[in-house]
Scaffold this active site. Sequence first.
Site, short mmCIF file in Angstrom:
data_model
loop_
_atom_site.label_atom_id
_atom_site.label_comp_id
_atom_site.label_asym_id
_atom_site.label_seq_id
_atom_site.Cartn_x
_atom_site.Cartn_y
_atom_site.Cartn_z
N ASP A 42 38.91 -44.76 24.88
CA ASP A 42 38.62 -44.63 26.31
C ASP A 42 39.45 -43.43 26.80
OD1 ASP A 42 38.70 -44.80 29.10
OD2 ASP A 42 38.58 -46.99 29.12
N LYS A 101 36.20 -41.95 37.82
CA LYS A 101 37.55 -41.45 38.06
C LYS A 101 37.53 -39.91 38.10
CE LYS A 101 38.12 -45.85 37.72
NZ LYS A 101 38.55 -46.57 36.53
N TYR A 142 42.48 -51.20 30.33
CA TYR A 142 42.02 -51.45 31.69
C TYR A 142 41.73 -52.95 31.87
CZ TYR A 142 38.79 -51.35 35.65
OH TYR A 142 38.16 -51.59 36.82
N ARG A 147 13.95 -45.30 32.48
CA ARG A 147 15.08 -46.00 31.85
C ARG A 147 15.36 -45.37 30.49
NH1 ARG A 147 13.92 -50.00 28.85
NH2 ARG A 147 12.54 -51.06 30.33
C1 LIG Z 1 38.12 -47.75 35.82
C2 LIG Z 1 38.26 -47.81 34.37
C3 LIG Z 1 37.28 -48.42 33.56
C4 LIG Z 1 36.07 -49.11 34.14
O1 LIG Z 1 35.19 -48.22 34.72
P1 LIG Z 1 34.22 -48.57 35.97
O2 LIG Z 1 33.53 -47.30 36.23
O3 LIG Z 1 35.08 -49.04 37.09
O4 LIG Z 1 33.32 -49.67 35.48
C5 LIG Z 1 37.46 -48.37 32.20
N1 LIG Z 1 38.55 -47.77 31.64
C6 LIG Z 1 39.51 -47.20 32.39
C7 LIG Z 1 40.67 -46.56 31.71
C8 LIG Z 1 39.40 -47.20 33.77
O5 LIG Z 1 40.38 -46.64 34.50
#
Ligand SMILES: *Cc1c(COP(=O)(O)O)cnc(C)c1O
Length: 379
Positions: A170, A195, A98, A46
């Site tokens: 982000d 993504k 998001y 971890r």
């Molecule tokens: C999908 C997404 C998240 C969350 O991520 P996960 O891997 O689904 O927990 C956060 N920010 C953006 C812009 C996203 O598209």
Amino acid sequence: MKFNTKLIHGGINEDQETGAVSIPIYRSSTFHQHQLGAQPKWEYARTGNPTRNALEALIADIENGKAGFAFSSGSAAIHAVFSLFSSGDHIIIGNDVYGGTFRLVNKVLKRFGLEFTVVDTRDLVTVENAIQDNTKAIYFETPTNPLLKITDIEAVAKIAKKHDLLTIVDNTFATPYNQNPLTLGVDIVVHSATKYLGGHSDVVAGLAVTNDTEIAEELAFLQNSIGSVLGPDDSWLLMRGIKTLGVRMRVHHENATAVYNYLTNNGKVSKVYYPGNPDSTGYEIAKKQMNGFGAMISFELQPGLDAKKFVESLKLIDLAESLGGIESLIEVPAVMTHAAIPREIRLQNGITDELIRLSVGLEDETDLLDDLKQAFNQI
Ligand SMILES: *Cc1c(COP(=O)(O)O)cnc(C)c1O
């Protein structure tokens, strides 16, 4: 080293023990300590795992950061970053984030005494006016999900510096291929690596990167304390995905340009949201701070046209949540990814019930356009 080379040779690019050019998957949860109390590099998985560590070094390199951290999802990465703050701290957050981030902030973090003010971070005056005595950070996405709004990263980071606040971005939609927020003055970058970075719709993962040694120490502490780490198999899969980010993003962009041109010249479409739209307010800023416009496009049909029928008529483009994979994905945010946001707030922010979001994949451009055409013919 240029970016595309860094994707392949950045971080730790061979196993020191064996010379293996693909970093092995170290599944061991613990490591033999040959001397008591000698503080070896590896002790418990971890806290640190060699496969995860290689991924973390790679993302730090390609985001121009000092340290990277891998988490079990993007949401876990965002949660760990917000855990830098304490009860009574105030954070300014972008109004188009998001849906899951909106839920985390409102349904979880507020219970722990964090305070938030939601603003349109494109408006610099509003951002500065929202700063209070207890403000600690400004958090936003650019381009945003799903409306692809563009915030001037450098300008917001400048305001934050002036008031001694952290800037957190982000960078999921842009990816480090198109945008490096740390270079523009940001302190922490987060990613849903589920993504584009993973890129093949086969791994859920999150990353955080910083170029500040003190923040890095705190994030390492939080990652280990909270424990939402990415496992070695998924770390390996994500590294494999990242290596082809450059070639994928080039084709994503080519296909997105073709789809954008098709949609803007389509009588059944009333509005197209794309950072590469020269008529959009964010276009000049996008051109300045991004290397390309990405492959996320949102659009609205002319009033009265059936969005449900349209998305259900597509044969090649999958109706699915998520984005950034090799396959094209389409969705209706109000019903799917952004359903966690109350309808009035969604509408205030411009996310109508009919808004459609398309993640343009790597299929042949002709097949994508043919699929869109046949679905438009159904409505
Ligand atoms: C999908 C997404 C998240 C969350 O991520 P996960 O891997 O689904 O927990 C956060 N920010 C953006 C812009 C996203 O598209």
